[in-house]
Each structure stands twice: as structure tokens, then as C-alpha cells.
Design a protein around this motif. Structure first.
Motif, short mmCIF file in Angstrom:
data_model
loop_
_atom_site.label_atom_id
_atom_site.label_comp_id
_atom_site.label_asym_id
_atom_site.label_seq_id
_atom_site.Cartn_x
_atom_site.Cartn_y
_atom_site.Cartn_z
N ARG A 431 70.12 -84.28 52.98
CA ARG A 431 71.13 -84.80 52.06
C ARG A 431 70.55 -85.80 51.09
O ARG A 431 70.90 -85.83 49.90
CB ARG A 431 72.22 -85.53 52.85
N TRP A 432 69.70 -86.63 51.61
CA TRP A 432 69.11 -87.68 50.79
C TRP A 432 68.29 -87.05 49.67
O TRP A 432 68.37 -87.45 48.52
CB TRP A 432 68.27 -88.58 51.69
N CYS A 433 67.51 -86.02 50.02
CA CYS A 433 66.71 -85.33 49.01
C CYS A 433 67.61 -84.76 47.92
O CYS A 433 67.31 -84.88 46.73
CB CYS A 433 65.91 -84.18 49.63
N LEU A 434 68.69 -84.13 48.34
CA LEU A 434 69.55 -83.49 47.35
C LEU A 434 70.19 -84.55 46.45
O LEU A 434 70.35 -84.34 45.25
CB LEU A 434 70.61 -82.64 48.04
N SER A 435 70.53 -85.69 47.04
CA SER A 435 71.15 -86.70 46.18
C SER A 435 70.10 -87.28 45.23
O SER A 435 70.43 -87.63 44.09
CB SER A 435 71.87 -87.77 47.00
N LEU A 436 68.85 -87.34 45.68
CA LEU A 436 67.80 -87.79 44.75
C LEU A 436 67.64 -86.79 43.61
O LEU A 436 67.42 -87.15 42.46
CB LEU A 436 66.47 -87.96 45.48
N GLN A 437 67.75 -85.52 43.94
CA GLN A 437 67.64 -84.49 42.89
C GLN A 437 68.75 -84.66 41.87
O GLN A 437 68.54 -84.55 40.66
CB GLN A 437 67.74 -83.09 43.49
N ARG A 438 69.97 -84.91 42.39
CA ARG A 438 71.09 -85.09 41.45
C ARG A 438 70.85 -86.30 40.57
O ARG A 438 71.11 -86.30 39.37
CB ARG A 438 72.40 -85.24 42.23
N ARG A 439 70.32 -87.37 41.20
CA ARG A 439 70.07 -88.57 40.43
C ARG A 439 69.02 -88.31 39.35
O ARG A 439 69.12 -88.81 38.24
CB ARG A 439 69.62 -89.69 41.36
N ASP A 440 68.00 -87.52 39.71
CA ASP A 440 66.96 -87.18 38.73
C ASP A 440 67.57 -86.49 37.52
O ASP A 440 67.27 -86.81 36.37
CB ASP A 440 65.95 -86.22 39.36
N ARG A 441 68.43 -85.54 37.81
CA ARG A 441 69.05 -84.78 36.73
C ARG A 441 69.86 -85.72 35.85
O ARG A 441 69.79 -85.68 34.62
CB ARG A 441 69.96 -83.72 37.35
#
Ligand code: HEM
Ligand code: FES
Lengths: 569, 359
Positions: A431-441
Motif C-alpha cells: 500500500r505504501w508503495c502505491l501511495s508513493l506512486q500516486r504522490r509521484d504522479r
């Protein structure tokens, strides 16, 4: 040859001598300008390499004084508390190195600290390779070599630890003997072979010595050589960044920048290791005393890299099968042989497991940021947490004492946590990785928050967002944008069921599990729009700043000009 | 899934078609969907533009080298200046070996300065711009592959490996037996286990006196109060060790003696194996062999320091907790005509860790 030039300078003559015999000019020509990518995480492997070199040097020094013999002598050296005590020559010579040889204690401590750093650096280097996907094709073989190196390092460290024949190392040997004896069918014979009969015998130190200073370092050296040659030949991976592609390598040339940095870094590692060895005592064997099988120092702990095995042995339930005149000690075989066997097999095979699960069999030279491969990262964190739980279990007595809990409760709790914590870590990490991806975007499209507030003519307050730097953008946008495999149809074009497709379906499902949740990159149109947006905001701010003098600034808030140029507030 | 080409993106996929500063075009993506942004332009360090800064960096590097050299010279002085026995007091560390402290500190600092100088030199004064190399395909081209296969086939045919099965099979047979003598050679690493693990010197005589391992004195029942514990060994152990040159016997025959109220004894491994509430148990843990002597007299629990197996000595040495699977073996004891504690025969089972043949 008629066209050859004759050198006149001394250096030139030496070079000429070598070139005419070994064609060194060809080797230098094609290697000296090789480019190495630069990143702090690429230094972890270097730390491991330099620690190994330090081990070779300090170990060779120690061999000049150490006596690998279990013949009993009476100590008569300067260390008063042990005067007159019976001990093996190995232990006595370790005391001699520590108390009589100037610099001997320093070398012993450098050797021991370097051993801890060597295995630590290898492990963290391995994590780096794992979490960035550097093990993928074409580097799977180097991953396997790395796995073997970690294993050899642990064995080598354990054998070195056993050499001084002190109470602590002897206890470690006793435990090892018990585990070897539990091996079905051959265990007793192997144990008698290793110790030259019953435990402890008088052979094991000399035998371990040969393995420790010759066989295993030789193997490690050969594998390190192969490892580095492969890195050289296949060229290093690199992080996504400006101008970095799958087809190039961007960085600094071997000569001079990389040579100077790497050479300097060796001395930095040596310097830090030596300083620690000067200031922090390690393995003060004289405090433990010589080994004797009827004594043990309470609360003794092995070197850190053995901790997980110790922990596994501690939390294993006491299962043993006695049947047909034989004993099968599951309480030892499972934690000390089966479990490490499974762990290292999975580790060594991981590149193929992942390639199989994702169906991705392409070459990869650009690294993944860990967040961009959430399942891989989560698997890694899960495995590390499993390892750490075992490691913590190795200190169950210390935990019980510190928190005044019963050792029984702690052990039972650890047994449960061992199976609860890792899956939990998997879910959290993913989950943390995916939220970092969203933040990157979010960040590429909307930029950094600057903390500067702009008041628009119609009264609205907006925060100024600054675009990301080129590097930041390149790092985020350098993410593989993969579509997971599509599910093949369960029926063919004519509507007939395709039973053979189940394999492909499973693969597709695995691949979707691996990649499915990934946040996709923005499109080019979105990026261009964001860019023009930033330019616009920039222009507004510049204008506001230019007219700053004519407008009131309210608490650091700039007021944007109105259409007619007057300030409204 | 996207097409799985093994070929990396073309070498020049990035870097040339976009201006390195100003607006980005986001026009280049590799076949894996990555945006390839242009390589940064030359970035200027202060040492590139300001000769005075470069001169300063040069002096810093030189000073670091000088500091390293000074430390190394100092280390030699420390080697000569301190004997190996001198102690000095260092704040936080206490009294430590002067030689170790100064040698280590100076060699350590010297190496550190030397390394730092080289890195500083590289970062400040050597070229700061990144260079670009291109990767080439690792896979051999079709011609090389075909030629390799063809040549291998030629050699294989010339050897006759396939066409002469007799030679092939006999060779494989010889190769298969080759490791055998090497393995056999290892057999003399140690004697065969035979029954060695089943005997201790307690069984050598019908009655062996018991010695206090700490004081070296023979043990009498009155030496041991209720609740007490004595670490003990068989009489004559030292001599056996001397002759064998090993501590093997000690690793098997060490015992502990504990005394409890006879009424507190719930069970023993044999009827009447105690002597008036004195019980003798092996000291070697049945898990993997650590010697145990942590005893809690209130609960009669014996706790192994290695993996915390716990045994109840009032209940036939039963495992109460922990990874050990078997009880601690009990030794039958009594007193001899002179009133000394003696063992009455050997342990009834092997002591120490399990092994395959134990049964
Ligand atoms: C891969 C590398 C190695 C590791 C991880 C390693 C580890 C160790 C450790 C942990 C000890 C115990 C030190 C102590 O506290 O007393 C030791 C002792 C020793 N090692 Fe190594 N070692 C390595 C390579 C070598 C090499 C290459 C040599 C010799 C050529 C060597 C020679 C020795 C000697 C002579 C001792 C006993 C000296 C003493 O304990 O005072 N080691 N080793
Ligand atoms: S050796 Fe006693 S519990 Fe492991």
C-alpha cells in the motif's frame, strides 16, 4: 614492425616492454575510459569488497602469531587473572596476540570488526540489488554468485569465531556439533569426522584453521573475482535519470574520476574500521576464559549473522520422532537445516521466480525504484521481517529479562508473530508503495508546494507550485509503464473451452497481481499542460513581484494585479 | 503483454531531440513506456569557473594528504613509544591499552584523511561532467552462434564420443568411480562412532566416587543442604583427560547434584535412584549439549542458558518448556562404605544431544 615507435622515457620503456609481451595497450585502450554510473547505493558492494580486502590483510598478519593447536598448556603470560590456568595453545596464542604483540590486539579487533562489516555490507548490498530489480536478466548469474558469497561469508565468519577456543566460541561449536549429529543417517559420522571423534576432541581448531585461512577465502576470492568480472562485462545498471536509457551508461570514467573515488573510498573504509577497532572492544576472549565443556557463560550471544539461526532453534517446538531404532530430531533439523535451506534456495532462485510470475524475460539495465515494483518490494520487506523476527527470537531471554515477562510467554508470542508480522508487512509495504506512486504522479503534474501564497485578482488565494527539477522529473517519469498480461480467453474463437489455457491464465493472473495496481504515468498531453500551467503561474508571480512596491503585502502574501492594474483588498 | 524484445532501446533514444533547458517536450518514450528526458547540460562547479576556488580546493586536498602522512608517522612513533602493557585513561573508554589506542587512532585517521583527500580531489578538481557509454547486445550474433555450434559439432564428431558407445560408456564409468577413493580417504578423519556415545566413565566401575567440580573434593551427602546444587565430575576424570589429551569425557560425564525433600520428589527415572533426596542428573543439555547449571530451587526447574529449555528435576527431569525433546538423564547414586557419594553404574541412556542411531 617498421612503423613502431621506440620510446625514450623510462615509463615509456616499461610500457613498451609490457605491451610487446602482453599487449597491454589493447586492454588499456578498451577499458580505461569505461563509464561507471554514480549513486550512493552502488557503494555498498564496494564496502563489502574493501572489508574483504581488510580481512585478507589483517588475517594474514594474525596467522604470523596464531597457533592453531588444541594441545593444553598452562598460561604464564602477562594477563594476571588467567595465570596458571590450563588452556589450549590456540587460546594462549590469542592472549599472546592481544597482550604481548604491539598492534596485535588492534589487528584482532580490525579482523573481527571487518568480518561483521563484510557480512553486513554484503547483506545490505543484496537488499539494494533486490529492491531495485538489478538481478533481472542478464544479471541472474551474478545474483546466484552473490547468494553463495553471503553463505560462504557466514560460514567463514563462524569458523574464524571458533578459532580462539574461548568459552564463547566453544559453546558455539558445541551447538554446531549437536545440530550436525541430528542430521539423519550420516550426522553422527560427519560429527565424528569433523571433531576427530567425540566432542570436543583435539582436532577441530586445526581443521577449521585450514578451512578458514585457505579453502573458504580462496573460494570467496574466486567468486568475488567472477562477480566483478561480470559487472565489468555486462556494465553496471543505472538509475533512471536525465539522458539515461536502456541502451547507455551515464556516469564517470574509470580513469581518473572513478579510480580516485573508489581508491579513496577504500582508505575511508579502512580508516573507519581501524578507528572503531581502536575505540570499541570486540570479542575480549580473556574475559570469557578458555573453553571447557562443563561451563558456559550465561547470556552468551553469537555474532550477529548467526542470530537468526539461533532464534529459529529457540522458537521451534520440541518435536522429535523415535521409531524403528532411530531418532529424527525435527526440533533441530527443521530450524537449522530445512529452514535455511529453503530460505537460500528461494533467495537464489528469485530472479527466475519473478520472471516466471511476470512473464518479463527482457533485459533490464535501468533500475526500478522500489515503489514502482510494489509486489517485489513487499515480498522483500516481508522476507526481511521474517528474518528479523527470527533474529529477535534469538534474544528471547534478553527480552524476557528486560520486560520482566516469562520466557515461555515471550517464546509463544514470538512463534505467533513469526507468521503474523511478515504478511502484515507485505500488505503495508504494498500500500505504501502505491501511495508513493500516486504522490509521484501528483508531484510531476502539480509540482512542489513552495509555501508562497498568491492572491488572485478575484480574491482567491492560491499557493504557488514550483515545477520539479529535471532530475526529479526524469526519476519519476523513468518508470516502466507496463500493462500486465491480458487474461487469455477461457474459450477459443468458436466458443470451445480451452483447457490448456489454464497455465497461461495463471501466469496472466500472477502478472496482474504483480503489476496490476500500478499507477500509470501521466500522458504527454497532461505533462505539457502542467508545464504551461507552471509557466503561467510563474508569469503571474513575476508580475506580482515586479509590482510589489505598489501593492500592499499582507503577511507575506503577494497580491496579483487586477485587470486594470489596481490592487484590490 | 507488451512485446518482449530483448534489445534495449536504441542507443540514442534520448538526449538529442529536446532542448536541455527551458521547456521540455516529453516527446521521447522508450518501448517500456518510460519518458526519456534530455541529459543535463554541463553543470558548472565553483571550481570550474573561479580559479581562486580551484586553488583553495587544491590546498585542501594537499592538507588532507599531509594530515594523513603525519598520522602515519605518528603511528610509528606510538609503536615505538608504548609497550604492549601500558594503560592510559581515555574519557568514556576507561583504562585501555595505550598502544592499541594510539596505533589504531592514528592509522585509522591517517587512512581516513588519505581517502578523503582522493575523493575531494576527484569531486572538485577532476572533470565534473558525466560521460556516456553505449551498451552492446550480450547475445552473440547469428553468425557467431551458428559457427560456435558448428565447430562444437565438428569436435564432437571428430572425438567419436557419439559414434563409439563403448569408449563413451567406459569413460563415464571410470569418471563415476573417480570420486570414490577421494571420499573414502576422508573416512580416517575420525573413528567410527560405535557405542562411544552410549558410555561414560561413570559405568567403568560398579561404584565411582563423585567429586565437587569447583573444589575438587569428594562429595559426602552432608555437603549438600536441601535446596542446594553442586556441579560434579567423576573421580579420576583429570587422569582420563590427561591420557586422552581431550576434554571428551568431561563433555559427557559432568553432572549436577541437587537435594530436595524426599517428599517433594514426584518421580525419578528409576525406583530409589536418589540418595536421601539427593538427585544426580547429567549436566549436558539433551537439546544440543550446553552445560546447564541455572537451577531454581523453589520450582526445581533447571534452565539451559543456550535456548531456554527447562527441566523439572523433581519430576524425573521432564521437559517443561523449550526446544529440548528429551528429559535430562538421571544417574543412580548411593554412598560407599566410607560415606562418600558414588554413582551406581552408568547412565541408562546416552547423554547430550540426539543422534540418528540413538533410537
Ligand atoms: C572472508 C573473510 C573472513 C572472515 C569473515 C573472518 C572472520 C574471522 C573471525 C570472526 C575471527 C575471530 C577473531 C577474534 O575475535 O579473535 C577470525 C579469526 C582468525 N582469522 Fe579470519 N576471517 C576471514 C578471513 C581470514 C583470512 C583470509 C585469514 C588468513 C589468511 C584469516 C585468519 C584468521 C586467524 C589467524 C584468526 C585467529 C586469530 C585470533 O583469533 O586471534 N581470516 N576470523
Ligand atoms: S542446548 Fe540446552 S536448550 Fe539448547
Amino acid at each position: 614492425m617498421s612503423t613502431s615507435t621506440t620510446p625514450t622515457t623510462p615509463q615509456g620503456k616499461v610500457a613498451d616492454f609490457l605491451d610487446e609481451r602482453l599487449s597491454i595497450s589493447k586492454a588499456i585502450k578498451s577499458n580505461i575510459s569505461k563509464v561507471f554510473p554514480d549513486h550512493w547505493s552502488f557503494m555498498l558492494g564496494e564496502v563489502a569488497l574493501y572489508s574483504f580486502i581488510i580481512l585478507l590483510l589483517s588475517g594474514t598478519y594474525l596467522t604470523l602469531f596464531f597457533k592453531p593447536s588444541m594441545v593444553e598448556v598452562i598460561y604464564n603470560g602477562p594477563y594476571v587473572p588467567l595465570k596458571g590456568v590450563k588452556m589450549s595453545e590456540a587460546f594462549a596464542s590469542t592472549l599472546h596476540i592481544s597482550f604481548d604483540v604491539r598492534g596485535g590486539l588492534l589487528m584482532r579487533q580490525i579482523h573481527h570488526w571487518a568480518a561483521l562489516f563484510f557480512i553486513g555490507a554484503m547483506s545490505i548490498h543484496m537488499f539494494r540489488v533486490f529492491f531495485t530489480g538489478a538481478f533481472r536478466k542478464p544479471r541472474e548469474l551474478n545474483w546466484v554468485i552473490g547468494t553463495v558469497l553471503v553463505l560462504l561469508g557466514i560460514v567463514e565468519g563462524f569458523m574464524g569465531y571458533s578459532l580462539p577456543d574461548d568459552l564463547l566460541s566453544g559453546t558455539g561449536l558445541r551447538i554446531t556439533q549437536g545440530i550436525i549429529a541430528a542430521v539423519p543417517v550420516v550426522g553422527t559420522y560427519v560429527s565424528f569426522g569433523l571433531f576427530g571423534g567425540e566432542f570436543p576432541g583435539h582436532d577441530v581448531v586445526a581443521r577449521f584453521y585450514t578451512l578458514h585461512i585457505l579453502l573458504i577465502p580462496g573460494l570467496i576470492l574466486a567468486l568475488v573475482g567472477a562477480h566483478l568480472m561480470m559487472v565489468w562485462y555486462q556494465k553496471h545498471t543505472q538509475w533512471p535519470g536525465p539522458g539515461r536509457t536502456e541502451g547507455n551508461v551515464v556516469g564517470y570514467r574509470l580513469f581518473p574520476v572513478y579510480t580516485a573515488k573508489a581508491g579513496g573510498f577504500f582508505f575511508v573504509v579502512l580508516g573507519i574500521t581501524t578507528l572503531i577497532s581502536a575505540l570499541v572492544s570486540i570479542n575480549p576472549v580473556w574475559m570469557f576464559g578458555p573453553y571447557t565443556p562443563d561451563q558456559v557463560s550465561a547470556g552468551s550471544q553469537p555474532d550477529w549473522y548467526m542470530g537468526f539461526l539461533d532464534g529459529a532453534v529457540r522458537v521451534m517446538p520440541n518435536w522429535e520422532i523415535n521409531a524403528l531404532g532411530h531418532t529424527l530430531s525435527l526440533n533441530l533439523i527443521v530450524p537449522a537445516l530445512v529452514l535455511p535451506g529453503i530460505m537460500t534456495t528461494l533467495l537464489g532462485l528469485y530472479p527466475w521466480i519473478e520472471a516466471w510470475a511476470t512473464g518479463d524475460r527482457r533485459e533490464h539495465h535501468l533500475l526500478d525504484r522500489p515503489r514502482n515494483a510494489p509486489v517485489r518490494t513487499a515480498l522483500g520487506v516481508m522476507s526481511i521481517s521474517f528474518y528479523l523476527m527470527l533474529w529477535i527470537s534469538g534474544a528471547n531471554d534478553i527480552i524476557a529479562q528486560t520486560f520482566r515477562l516469562s520466557i515461555n510467554q515471550i517464546t509463544v508470542a514470538l512463534r505467533v508473530l513469526l507468521f503474523v508480522v511478515p504478511p502484515l508487512m507485505f500488505m503495508l509495504t504494498k500500500r505504501w508503495c502505491l501511495s508513493l506512486q500516486r504522490r509521484d504522479r501528483e508531484k510531476v503534474l502539480h509540482g512542489h508546494e513552495t509555501g508562497r501564497i498568491l492572491r488572485l485578482p478575484h480574491g482567491e488565494f492560491v499557493e504557488i507550485h514550483a515545477p520539479l527539477s529535471l532530475e526529479e522529473q526524469a526519476e519519476i517519469l523513468g518508470k516502466m509503464d507496463v500493462a500486465p498480461m491480458a487474461l487469455p480467453a477461457a474459450t477459443d474463437a468458436n466458443g470451445v473451452a480451452q483447457p490448456a489455457a489454464w497455465k497461461a491464465r495463471m501466469q496472466a493472473k500472477l502478472s496482474q497481481w504483480f503489476y496490476g495496481a500500478n499507477v500509470s504515468l501521466p500522458t504527454r498531453a497532461e505533462l505539457l499542460e502542467a508545464q504551461s500551467h507552471f509557466e503561467h503561474a510563474d508569469a503571474l508571480e513575476v508580475e506580482a513581484t515586479n509590482r510589489h512596491r505598489t501593492y500592499e503585502a499582507v503577511g507575506g502574501v503577494l497580491l496579483a494585479p487586477t485587470e486594470d492594474g489596481s490592487s484590490r483588498h | 503483454m507488451a512485446e518482449h524484445s530483448n534489445l534495449p532501446a536504441s542507443p540514442d533514444a534520448g538526449g538529442h531531440d529536446e532542448a536541455a533547458h527551458g521547456a521540455l517536450d516529453y516527446g521521447t518514450r522508450d518501448e517500456r513506456g518510460r519518458f526519456i528526458l534530455p541529459l543535463e547540460e554541463h553543470h558548472q562547479r565553483i571550481t570550474d569557473v573561479d580559479p581562486r576556488a580551484a586553488k583553495r580546493a587544491e590546498r585542501q586536498v594537499a592538507w588532507l594528504f599531509v594530515a594523513g602522512a603525519a598520522c602515519f608517522a605518528g603511528a610509528v612513533a606510538a609503536f615505538v613509544g608504548f609497550s604492549s602493557h601500558e594503560l592510559i585513561h581515555v574519557p568514556m573508554l576507561g583504562n585501555v591499552s595505550a598502544s592499541n589506542f594510539w596505533l589504531g587512532t592514528l592509522i585509522g585517521l591517517g587512512s581516513f584523511f588519505l581517502g578523503a583527500a582522493a575523493i575531494h580531489w576527484a569531486r572538485r578538481l577532476m572533470p565534473g561532467d558525466e560521460a556516456v557509454d553505449y551498451r552492446h547486445s550480450l547475445r552473440g550474433d547469428e553468425d557467431s552462434r551458428a559457427s560456435a555450434i558448428e565447430q562444437f559439432k565438428r569436435g564432437a564428431a571428430e572425438s567419436g564420443f557419439l559414434s563409439r558407445p563403448l569408449v563413451r560408456r567406459t569413460m563415464l564409468g571410470a569418471m563415476a568411480l573417480f570420486p570414490l577413493p577421494l571420499v573414502v580417504l576422508l573416512a580416517d578423519l575420525g573413528p567410527a562412532p560405535k557405542e562411544k556415545l552410549r558410555h561414560t566413565m561413570w559405568g567403568d566401575k560398579p561404584a565411582t566416587r563423585i567429586i565437587n567440580q569447583g573444589s575438587g573434593e569428594l562429595v559426602r551427602p552432608e555437603h549438600l543442604a536441601v535446596g542446594g546444587l553442586i556441579n560434579a565430575i567423576p573421580e579420576g576424570l583429570e587422569k582420563v583427560e590427561e591420557e586422552a589429551g581431550t576434554q571428551n569425557e568431561r563433555a559427557k560425564s559432568s553432572i549436577i547434584l541437587v537435594r530436595m525433600n524426599p517428599s517433594e520428589i514426584k518421580a525419578q527415572q528409576g525406583q530409589g535412584w536418589d540418595y536421601q533426596g539427593i538427585l544426580a542428573y547429567s549436566k549436558i543439555c539433551t537439546h544440543v549439549g550446553c552445560p546447564i547449571s541455572l537451577y531454581q530451587q523453589r520450582t526445581h526447574a533447571l534452565l539451559c542458558p543456550c535456548h531456554q529449555s527447562t527441566f523439572d528435576l523433581s519430576d524425573a527431569g521432564r521437559v517443561v518448556f523449550g526446544p529440548a525433546a528429551r528429559h535430562m538423564p538421571q544417574l543412580r547414586i548411593g554412598v560407599d562404605s566410607e560415606g562418600y557419594l558414588v554413582s551406581l553404574g552408568d547412565f541408562a541412556e546416552p547423554v547430550g544431544p540426539s543422534f540418528w542411531e540413538r533410537g
